[in-house]
Structure formats: C-alpha cells, structure tokens
Design a protein around this motif. Structure first.
Motif, PDB file in Angstrom:
ATOM      1  N   ALA A  36       0.482  -1.113  -0.218  1.00  0.00           N
ATOM      2  CA  ALA A  36      -0.163   0.239   0.369  1.00  0.00           C
ATOM      3  C   ALA A  36       1.117   1.279   0.028  1.00  0.00           C
ATOM      4  N   ILE A  37       2.111   1.371   0.517  1.00  0.00           N
ATOM      5  CA  ILE A  37       3.122   2.479   0.318  1.00  0.00           C
ATOM      6  C   ILE A  37       3.402   2.477  -0.877  1.00  0.00           C
ATOM      7  N   TYR A  38       4.183   1.536  -0.878  1.00  0.00           N
ATOM      8  CA  TYR A  38       4.246   1.723  -2.823  1.00  0.00           C
ATOM      9  C   TYR A  38       2.747   1.971  -3.671  1.00  0.00           C
ATOM     10  N   ARG A  39       2.226   1.615  -3.587  1.00  0.00           N
ATOM     11  CA  ARG A  39       0.679   2.021  -4.127  1.00  0.00           C
ATOM     12  C   ARG A  39       0.434   3.132  -3.972  1.00  0.00           C
ATOM     13  N   ALA A  40       0.279   4.301  -3.202  1.00  0.00           N
ATOM     14  CA  ALA A  40       0.894   5.820  -2.514  1.00  0.00           C
ATOM     15  C   ALA A  40       1.460   6.908  -3.277  1.00  0.00           C
ATOM     16  N   VAL A  41       2.794   6.335  -2.966  1.00  0.00           N
ATOM     17  CA  VAL A  41       3.146   6.895  -3.789  1.00  0.00           C
ATOM     18  C   VAL A  41       2.945   7.282  -5.258  1.00  0.00           C
ATOM     19  N   ASP A  73     -10.861  -2.235  11.558  1.00  0.00           N
ATOM     20  CA  ASP A  73     -10.946  -3.807  11.346  1.00  0.00           C
ATOM     21  C   ASP A  73     -11.157  -4.472   9.954  1.00  0.00           C
ATOM     22  N   GLN A  74     -10.949  -3.900   8.831  1.00  0.00           N
ATOM     23  CA  GLN A  74     -11.211  -4.123   7.954  1.00  0.00           C
ATOM     24  C   GLN A  74      -9.381  -4.912   6.990  1.00  0.00           C
ATOM     25  N   GLY A  75      -8.861  -4.621   8.231  1.00  0.00           N
ATOM     26  CA  GLY A  75      -6.921  -4.062   8.049  1.00  0.00           C
ATOM     27  C   GLY A  75      -6.245  -3.453   7.814  1.00  0.00           C
ATOM     28  N   GLN A  76      -6.807  -3.022   7.867  1.00  0.00           N
ATOM     29  CA  GLN A  76      -5.591  -1.169   6.951  1.00  0.00           C
ATOM     30  C   GLN A  76      -6.353   0.010   6.315  1.00  0.00           C
ATOM     31  N   ARG A  77      -6.284   0.779   6.802  1.00  0.00           N
ATOM     32  CA  ARG A  77      -6.913   2.049   5.909  1.00  0.00           C
ATOM     33  C   ARG A  77      -5.086   3.393   5.758  1.00  0.00           C
ATOM     34  N   VAL A  78      -5.225   3.474   4.327  1.00  0.00           N
ATOM     35  CA  VAL A  78      -3.970   4.566   4.301  1.00  0.00           C
ATOM     36  C   VAL A  78      -4.246   5.619   3.898  1.00  0.00           C
ATOM     37  N   PHE A  79      -4.033   6.379   4.375  1.00  0.00           N
ATOM     38  CA  PHE A  79      -3.438   7.805   4.316  1.00  0.00           C
ATOM     39  C   PHE A  79      -2.609   8.285   3.469  1.00  0.00           C
ATOM     40  N   ASP A  80      -3.013   9.953   3.117  1.00  0.00           N
ATOM     41  CA  ASP A  80      -1.608  10.166   2.145  1.00  0.00           C
ATOM     42  C   ASP A  80      -1.653  12.111   3.213  1.00  0.00           C
ATOM     43  N   GLY A  81      -1.518  12.186   4.166  1.00  0.00           N
ATOM     44  CA  GLY A  81      -1.536  13.672   4.752  1.00  0.00           C
ATOM     45  C   GLY A  81      -3.135  13.319   5.112  1.00  0.00           C
ATOM     46  N   GLU A  83      -5.766  13.029   3.553  1.00  0.00           N
ATOM     47  CA  GLU A  83      -6.204  12.549   2.461  1.00  0.00           C
ATOM     48  C   GLU A  83      -6.649  10.526   2.475  1.00  0.00           C
ATOM     49  N   GLU A  84      -7.580   9.875   3.024  1.00  0.00           N
ATOM     50  CA  GLU A  84      -7.469   8.746   2.903  1.00  0.00           C
ATOM     51  C   GLU A  84      -7.456   8.128   1.080  1.00  0.00           C
ATOM     52  N   VAL A  85      -6.383   7.143   1.246  1.00  0.00           N
ATOM     53  CA  VAL A  85      -6.459   6.840  -0.118  1.00  0.00           C
ATOM     54  C   VAL A  85      -6.642   4.995  -0.190  1.00  0.00           C
ATOM     55  N   THR A  86      -7.217   4.698   0.787  1.00  0.00           N
ATOM     56  CA  THR A  86      -7.724   3.421   1.174  1.00  0.00           C
ATOM     57  C   THR A  86      -8.041   2.549  -0.276  1.00  0.00           C
ATOM     58  N   VAL A  88      -8.056   4.362  -3.529  1.00  0.00           N
ATOM     59  CA  VAL A  88      -7.876   4.765  -5.287  1.00  0.00           C
ATOM     60  C   VAL A  88      -6.825   4.437  -4.961  1.00  0.00           C
ATOM     61  N   ILE A  89      -5.915   3.428  -4.520  1.00  0.00           N
ATOM     62  CA  ILE A  89      -4.690   2.949  -4.720  1.00  0.00           C
ATOM     63  C   ILE A  89      -4.789   1.783  -5.165  1.00  0.00           C
ATOM     64  N   ARG A  90      -5.667   1.311  -5.272  1.00  0.00           N
ATOM     65  CA  ARG A  90      -6.246  -0.279  -5.902  1.00  0.00           C
ATOM     66  C   ARG A  90      -6.464  -0.324  -7.469  1.00  0.00           C
ATOM     67  N   SER A  91      -6.382   0.779  -7.785  1.00  0.00           N
ATOM     68  CA  SER A  91      -7.699   0.973  -8.972  1.00  0.00           C
ATOM     69  C   SER A  91      -6.272   0.501 -10.334  1.00  0.00           C
ATOM     70  N   SER A  92      -6.817  -0.223 -11.089  1.00  0.00           N
ATOM     71  CA  SER A  92      -5.283  -1.271 -12.105  1.00  0.00           C
ATOM     72  C   SER A  92      -5.072  -0.022 -12.749  1.00  0.00           C
ATOM     73  N   GLU A  93      -4.742   1.091 -12.972  1.00  0.00           N
ATOM     74  CA  GLU A  93      -3.852   1.996 -13.426  1.00  0.00           C
ATOM     75  C   GLU A  93      -2.338   1.998 -12.408  1.00  0.00           C
ATOM     76  N   VAL A  94      -3.191   1.931 -11.205  1.00  0.00           N
ATOM     77  CA  VAL A  94      -2.471   2.079  -9.860  1.00  0.00           C
ATOM     78  C   VAL A  94      -1.117   0.791 -10.370  1.00  0.00           C
ATOM     79  N   THR A  95      -2.448  -0.534  -9.648  1.00  0.00           N
ATOM     80  CA  THR A  95      -1.787  -1.779  -9.975  1.00  0.00           C
ATOM     81  C   THR A  95      -0.398  -1.952 -11.573  1.00  0.00           C
ATOM     82  N   ASN A  96      -0.858  -1.725 -12.302  1.00  0.00           N
ATOM     83  CA  ASN A  96      -0.057  -1.774 -13.328  1.00  0.00           C
ATOM     84  C   ASN A  96       1.299  -0.859 -13.704  1.00  0.00           C
TER      85      ASN A  96
END
Ligand code: C5P
Length: 222
Positions: A36-41, A73-81, A83-86, A88-96
C-alpha cells in the motif's frame, strides 16, 4: 516469546493480505500491508505527472508526503496527509504502474525507515516482497507464500466477479505475470525467498489450510 515480527512475502495475488489479516486478528497483532505504501507513492506520482522512473524526483516527492497506515477492522486504512487513499490505490492504473516506481532505489530507500518503524515493537504481520530479505532481516518468522500464476489469476478473477467488478481472467493472468517479472528482476531488493524463510505453495490449499500451516510455524518460534 511475545510480540513477534512475522514477515510474509510472495508474488502478486498469492493471498498474502487475506492470510496476514486473518493471522493478525487471531494473534491480536497489527497487519501491515507494505504494498500500500508503494501504491500510495505511485498514485501521487501519477496525479502529479511525475516520471515513474525518475528516482530522485520521486524521492523528493516522498519527502513531502506523510503516508500513514492505520489499522482498522477491515485490515488497514491508508492516508497521504489528510487524504484517505485506501481504495483509490487499488485501481488498475496504479496496480499496473506500481512496479516501475518500486524498482527505483531512491524510492525503496526513502520508504525503508517508515516500514521498520511500523514494525519496531513487534506484534506485526507484515506483507510485501522484501520484508524477510531487507526490511526485517531478523524477523521471528518468515514465510514465502506463492501459488501458480493460473491459480492466482483465478482467485483475483473470482474476487472481482463476486464484487461485481468487470474482470478478464486472461488479462489478469498476463498482468500478474508481468508485475512478478518486474518485481523479481529488479536490481534492488527483488522479490525473492529469504534463505531462512519457509516456502509455502498455496495452489491447492484453502485459506483455512494456509492459516493453519502458518499457525503451526508460529507455535515453533514462540
Ligand atoms: O502487495 P501489492 O500487490 O499491493 O504490492 C504492489 C507493488 O508494490 C508490488 O508489485 C511491488 O512492485 C511493490 N512492493 C515492493 N516491496 C514491498 C511491497 C510491495 O516492491 N515490500
């Protein structure tokens, strides 16, 4: 021993996050998904139009980020400052695109302290690609989890279908294989089994079967 550091590495879609979440819950540990960290970046770099292969520019960008992984409870939430990005960082654009960013040495350096800091008190199940080999070389237990690429694509496809997300099995298989190739062939901290990691092929195992196998390994190191 209490408050162990457990490192769970392996290729894309091997089920690491499902297993890590379940183990963390049972042990009362914190689940840390380092991907998730690499995804947020990657998400931020795509938004800012930064070249994904420009390590120095990316590391400068990271200096201005405040990435936070917050257990939930669901696992982990991800924030950049703020902004919650939990999600949006799963999109196929980020994944690929994430493995281009993740292979820049400057990026990996810039993210190391954050990851070690999250694990320093133990009581963590940390999932990633280089946790056993680089981030936590002294982890109490290291597991390298894998499954055939067909099985990993099939699981992801079924997950998509069950969530009502459009999904193409052949395309998924191709994308997973390509990401694994990039992650395994990079020069810095490639995806690799640590020498002292337990190898676990989950191709024919159920989720419960994998959890049980790892619980046995945990008993051995406790
Ligand atoms: O685990 P996940 O699929 O979310 O990881 C996304 C990407 O982040 C991986 O394909 C890899 O390029 C990178 N990654 C990494 N090192 C880690 C975790 C993830 O390079 N420890």
């Amino acid at each position: 021993k209490e408050a162990l550091q457990i490192a769970l590495d392996g290729p894309a879609g091997a089920g690491k996050s499902t297993i890590a979440k379940s183990l963390a819950k049972q042990l009362g540990y914190v689940y840390i998904d380092t991907g998730a960290i690499y995804r947020a970046v990657t998400y931020r770099a795509l938004n800012e139009g930064i070249n994904l292969e420009d390590g120095p520019a990316l590391s400068k960008m990271i200096e201005n980020m405040s990435i936070r992984l917050v257990p939930s409870d669901q696992g982990q939430r991800v924030f950049d400052g703020d902004e919650e990005v939990t999600d949006v960082i799963r999109s196929s654009e980020v994944t690929n695109n994430v493995s281009f960013v993740a292979r820049q040495p400057e990026v990996r350096d810039a993210l190391m302290d954050l990851q070690r800091d999250l694990a320093k008190h133990g009581g963590v199940v940390m999932d990633g690609r280089d946790i056993g080999t680089h981030v936590l070389p002294n982890a109490d237990l290291k597991v390298f989890m894998t499954a055939s690429v067909e099985e990993r694509a099939r699981r992801r496809h079924e997950e998509n279908v069950s969530k009502g997300i459009p999904s193409d099995y052949e395309k998924l298989k191709e994308e997973i294989a390509l990401r694994d190739k990039r992650d395994s062939e990079r020069e810095v901290a490639p995806l690799r089994q640590a020498e002292d990691a337990h190898y676990l092929d989950t191709t024919t195992l159920s989720i419960d079967g994998v959890v049980l196998a790892i619980e046995r390994l945990i008993e051995e190191v406790k």
